[in-house]
Design an enzyme around this catalytic site. Structure first.
Site, PDB file in Angstrom:
ATOM      1  N   HIS A  85     131.272  45.198  74.767  1.00 53.84           N
ATOM      2  CA  HIS A  85     130.583  44.932  73.506  1.00 53.84           C
ATOM      3  C   HIS A  85     131.032  43.618  72.872  1.00 53.84           C
ATOM      4  O   HIS A  85     130.419  43.161  71.894  1.00 53.84           O
ATOM      5  CB  HIS A  85     130.795  46.094  72.528  1.00 53.84           C
ATOM      6  N   SER A 112     124.298  48.650  70.543  1.00 56.04           N
ATOM      7  CA  SER A 112     125.540  49.229  71.054  1.00 56.04           C
ATOM      8  C   SER A 112     125.271  50.590  71.655  1.00 56.04           C
ATOM      9  O   SER A 112     124.285  51.252  71.322  1.00 56.04           O
ATOM     10  CB  SER A 112     126.571  49.361  69.928  1.00 56.04           C
ATOM     11  N   ASP A 113     126.159  51.026  72.535  1.00 60.99           N
ATOM     12  CA  ASP A 113     126.099  52.399  72.999  1.00 60.99           C
ATOM     13  C   ASP A 113     126.645  53.311  71.900  1.00 60.99           C
ATOM     14  O   ASP A 113     127.321  52.864  70.970  1.00 60.99           O
ATOM     15  CB  ASP A 113     126.891  52.575  74.293  1.00 60.99           C
ATOM     16  N   ALA A 114     126.328  54.593  72.027  1.00 64.80           N
ATOM     17  CA  ALA A 114     126.666  55.535  70.965  1.00 64.80           C
ATOM     18  C   ALA A 114     128.180  55.623  70.773  1.00 64.80           C
ATOM     19  O   ALA A 114     128.913  55.885  71.727  1.00 64.80           O
ATOM     20  CB  ALA A 114     126.090  56.909  71.277  1.00 64.80           C
ATOM     21  N   ALA A 151     130.334  53.507  70.499  1.00 63.23           N
ATOM     22  CA  ALA A 151     131.136  52.444  71.099  1.00 63.23           C
ATOM     23  C   ALA A 151     131.746  51.498  70.065  1.00 63.23           C
ATOM     24  O   ALA A 151     132.853  50.997  70.292  1.00 63.23           O
ATOM     25  CB  ALA A 151     130.312  51.665  72.112  1.00 63.23           C
TER      26      ALA A 151
END
Length: 968
Positions: free
Chosen positions: A233, A254-256, A258
């Site tokens: 990220h 973003s991923d959950a 993260a």
């Protein structure tokens, strides 16, 4: 898909004098975004950086959310058409079909969005383009192929279907997952993937580049892991690479959860504001954190702004990308311009989509073995259909809710009639008695597990990896654990994000312990006779009441053909959060297959699984084996189409099947070049090779012709046409997938043994021939030159290979490429990451924000740099010592242990990189070498001029030594 032009006057409504520029469809997109951005307050901009964006009433902006899961159907929103898993879609090697599936899923997303605009967003999180480097990866079923080029082709097709083909409006905004080098679930938030430059540029980036360049991907999601020590990220590659491949605004979500990992699990930054600021500067535009609660993210971004960690300009950059996507989705335009407004609710799971699901499932079936004696079946046979997957279909985590199920049993019975089919699951029925007592586990009428004197019976499902599921024979429901720890039999099977229906058997001196896999606790009998979970367990004695394999063998013995349907449950032993350790079939399934075959040699194995298995015994003994990924709602009809020969099996494997996990490198080692991983570099003989898939007919190849024997690296003569003839040499119609591979015969570096460049599907009648012509560009034959940090096409001879798979190659020709010759290295700048070989090192961060370096993992680790020419100059080395004791890096020639010593760097403990300087002038051989003049307190060493290109070794005396570069 490029940024759409403004609508022409005859397509746009008359421009009203009071209409704001942002609401005027006739204006250019950039102008509209600028206008709306200028109307937002700072607080409103910050609020638009969360996944769940609240409406802004004063500007007439509605709610918006990123992240509708659409990997192979609309997920998590109720019944919708369920297509085969992603790896199954890829197994068809049919981009046109995949595009049609994507279009159908996109239509259904739009329908769900019309029903719930705020809850079902049009930014869809699909496709997954991580190349399937290791089949043990828990999320194997989410990807397309171990080959990055094929992954890009299939992902582009699916993305184009999702995005639609309207010239001005997106149907949905597809998001590529997961950037970057993400193939392990074990420690996925804290592990770092080692990614040397060649692996980065030749294997990882290409899968992302093609969908982005083509406009099929509108957004990207970074992965949970770190790469070379830096969280993805925060990767500079987001801006330095991804965003250079398109002129459109590329949204990065973003991923959950993260974002919180940056200052939580990863401890990379000290607190939330600094983490959010760093992510925003790195290119993250939308924060998926804390579910629907945007407040914590808003607070952290606001604090970062107050502390001067980011500026309003940083906010504008990210918000602009979000707004651009929303404009392209048509959100700010009059409803009458929406090309998707007339999609009816009845479109979800409509007859056309059902037929498409059947087509996709049928084309996903791969015939792994066929001796010609059993398949295709006739309708005159009596069939025993057995196996734990024969009578059921399962949803994976990213599947939609199945609107109906056509199982393997259903599909076969439709063809033959119930009278000609016998069925059993082939699983054991057992009792569990408390060791040393007359008490048994039993299930009461209230579905609660308790102890009684009457034995309760359970069907035992072995899903492999030490995971059992127990189904009560009394009520037909699986054993599970409630939130308060009560044991109940009330679930249809393993399900949900937190699977609470699996148990691990453990042997103890007193008997069998059952550990609840989700909680890690054991079944324990309380003093009142109830059954609870506890840190220590009660021992049981397991007795088999019905031997499932023996029962299946009995059915098989009286049938003409036995069909065993085996495989995995997609939520157990290999799924998101859980890698596999081995490739073996579950022991109970292996026993079942052997017992059925012993009873009836005419046994067909049908595997339905999210990943490859090691099935060497079956390959050796069974007459026919088929595989497909979990095939969705129409799986059974599709399977019957193939089993009964109504459709030729056309699937081809998108990844290698190995004999055992012993043939694989460590799961955490991402350097496929050094470890001989994937079909590109694997030197062994696979169980089934990449590209493998048989047919009920046979095909011949001949007449390979190249349009020219030699091409240039670029320019007008930089392409060659490859032509050949494919003939159906059998007595049945069939579809062949002709595959083009190349191999560079000589090179400065290690090259793939074979590499897929193109393929063509051809359907032929018996005796029919077709000429296939494919085009190969010289630029595609290049690789990443680490000595100059750029793409390079070498002057070399290439083998052009045509065949049925990566190892079944029928035709070969030679092509000369007039490329360049890589010159010797000079130490203008020798990056440590530009090594040609290494031992006991990995990559790490040079600085927290940017750059890679190499760190030693143990004493005597080394790096090798080939073709180095040392010339008179002033040299500097950037090094660090993250250990606790002084240590050295030696520079040697030609051998890391006994080669000529050029110099030694004395490095005191220091976590940060520092420079050591060498003032050098040319000195003839035999005169004293110049002295190494270090920065104050850094130690000293010696080196001399080397005038002939040699191999330079950097040898580390201890672990935790860091080398970034040697520079003039």
């Amino acid at each position: 898909m490029s940024t759409p032009a403004p609508l022409p006057p005859d397509r746009a409504p008359d421009r009203a004098p009071h209409r704001e520029p942002c609401r005027d469809p006739a204006r250019p997109l950039d102008e509209r975004v600028d206008d709306l951005l200028a109307r937002l307050t700072t607080d409103e901009k910050i609020a638009l950086l969360h996944q769940h964006q609240a409406p802004i009433a004063r500007l007439g902006i509605g709610a918006f959310r990123t992240g509708t899961e659409a990997l192979h159907g609309v997920a998590w929103h109720g019944p919708a058409t369920v297509f085969p898993q992603a790896i199954g879609l890829a197994a068809g090697w049919n981009p046109e079909l995949v595009r049609a599936v994507g279009a159908a899923v996109g239509d259904e997303v739009r329908v769900f969005h019309h029903k719930d605009p705020a809850g079902v967003g049009l930014n869809v999180w699909a496709p997954v383009v991580n190349p399937l480097r290791d089949p043990r990866w828990g999320r194997n079923e989410e990807g397309y192929a171990e080959d990055p080029w094929l992954t890009g082709v299939i992902a582009t097709a699916y993305g184009q279907g999702l995005a639609g083909d309207h010239p001005a409006y997106l149907k949905t905004a597809p998001t590529l997952k997961h950037f970057l080098a993400y193939n392990n679930e074990t420690d996925r938030c804290t592990s770092s993937s080692n990614l040397p430059p060649r692996v980065l540029h030749e294997y990882e980036l290409p899968a992302f580049r093609v969908p982005i360049e083509s406009g099929a991907a509108i957004a990207v999601m970074p992965s949970y892991n770190l790469v070379n020590g830096r969280p993805t990220h925060l990767s500079p590659l987001i801006n330095d690479e991804l965003r250079t491949w398109t002129t459109d605004d590329l949204l990065v979500v973003s991923d959950a959860y993260a974002p919180a990992n940056l200052f939580g699990l990863q401890q990379y930054l000290p607190d939330g504001p600094s983490a959010y600021a760093a992510a925003l500067r790195a290119g993250i535009d939308s924060f998926t954190q804390d579910g629907t609660d945007a407040a914590p993210s808003i607070e952290r971004i606001g604090a970062a702004l107050d502390r001067g960690l980011i500026t309003v300009a940083d906010l504008d950059t990210a918000v602009r990308r979000t707004l651009a996507i929303r404009f392209r989705l048509g959100e700010f335009d009059p409803p009458e311009l929406d090309p998707y407004r007339e999609l009816e609710p009845e479109l979800v799971n409509c007859p056309a989509h059902r037929l498409l699901a059947q087509d996709a499932a049928r084309e996903a079936i791969v015939l792994l073995k066929h001796d010609g004696q059993v398949l295709p079946l006739t309708t005159a046979v009596r069939v025993a259909v057995v196996g734990p997957l024969a009578g059921t279909l399962s949803e994976d985590w990213y599947a939609g809710t199945l609107p109906y199920q056509i199982t393997a049993l259903d599909g076969i019975a439709e063809r033959l009639g119930q009278a000609q089919v016998e069925y059993c699951e082939g699983v054991d029925r057992v009792t569990l008695r408390v060791a040393g007592t007359l008490s048994y586990l039993t299930v009461g009428g209230d579905a609660v597990l308790r102890i009684g004197t009457e034995a309760g019976e359970f069907d035992l499902f072995d899903w492999g990896g030490g995971a059992w599921a127990l189904r009560s024979a009394g009520n037909g429901q699986h054993l599970s654990v409630t939130d308060d720890g009560e044991l109940v039999a009330d679930q249809p099977g393993p399900n949900g994000w937190e699977v609470k229906q699996t148990f691990g058997p453990e042997r103890s001196p007193d008997g069998l312990l059952l550990r609840h896999l989700h909680s890690g606790q054991y079944l324990r009998i309380a003093s009142d006779g109830s059954v609870r979970l506890a840190a220590d367990g009660t021992a049981f004695e397991l007795a088999v009441v019905i031997d499932g394999a023996a029962r299946a063998a009995t059915l098989a013995a009286r049938a003409d053909v036995a069909i065993v349907v085996a495989g995995n449950h997609p939520l157990v032993n290999g799924r998101e959060t859980e890698d596999r350790a081995e490739l073996d079939l579950p022991a109970a399934q292996d026993r079942l297959i052997r017992a059925v075959h012993a009873a009836n040699p005419r046994t067909v194995l049908v595997l339905s699984s999210s990943y490859p298995y090691a099935i060497g015994w079956a390959q050796e003994h069974l007459p026919a084996i088929l595989w497909s990924a979990h095939g969705g709602q129409e799986y059974g009809r599709a399977l019957a189409d193939v089993l009964f020969g109504e459709h030729d099996p056309v699937g081809r494997l998108p990844q290698t099947w190995y004999h055992s996990a012993a043939e694989l490198p460590d799961l955490f080692d991402y350097d496929i070049i050094a470890t001989d991983a994937t079909y590109l570099y694997f030197r062994g003989t696979p169980l089934y090779p990449f590209g493998h898939g048989l047919s009920y007919t046979t095909f011949g190849y001949d007449g390979l012709r190249l349009s020219t024997p030699s091409i240039g690296a670029d320019g007008e003569d930089g392409e060659v046409r490859v032509a050949f003839t494919v003939t159906n040499t059998g007595d049945r119609p069939g579809t062949e997938v002709a595959q083009l591979y190349t191999r560079q015969q000589r090179s400065r570096v290690k090259q793939p043994l074979r590499q897929l460049r193109d393929f063509r599907r051809v359907s032929l009648r018996p005796g029919e021939s077709v000429e296939v012509e494919l085009t190969l560009a010289a630029a595609d034959l290049g690789f990443w030159d680490v000595t100059r940090d750029r793409h390079c096409v070498e002057a070399a001879r290439h083998s052009i290979m045509i065949g049925r798979s990566s190892t079944d190659l029928r035709l070969t020709a030679t092509l000369d490429v007039r490329g360049e010759r890589i010159p010797p290295r000079t130490l203008g700048r020798l990056a440590a990451t530009s090594f040609d070989d290494y031992c006991a090192t990995t990559l790490t961060t040079a600085t927290r924000e940017r750059g890679d370096a190499v760190i030693s993992l143990e004493p005597q680790a080394w790096l090798a740099f080939d073709d180095v020419l040392l010339t008179p100059a002033t040299y500097q080395a950037r090094v660090a010592n993250r250990g606790n004791q002084p240590a050295t890096i030696q520079l040697r020639l030609d051998d890391p242990l006994h080669g000529e010593l050029l110099g030694t760097l004395q490095i005191p403990p220091t976590p940060d990189l520092r420079e050591l300087q060498l003032d050098s002038t040319y000195t003839p051989t035999g005169t004293p070498a110049p002295a190494w003049s270090p920065a104050p307190g850094a130690g000293s060493g010696r080196i001399r001029t080397v005038e002939v290109p040699r191999t330079l070794y950097a040898v580390f005396s201890a672990a935790d030594l860091v080398l970034e570069s040697l520079t003039v």
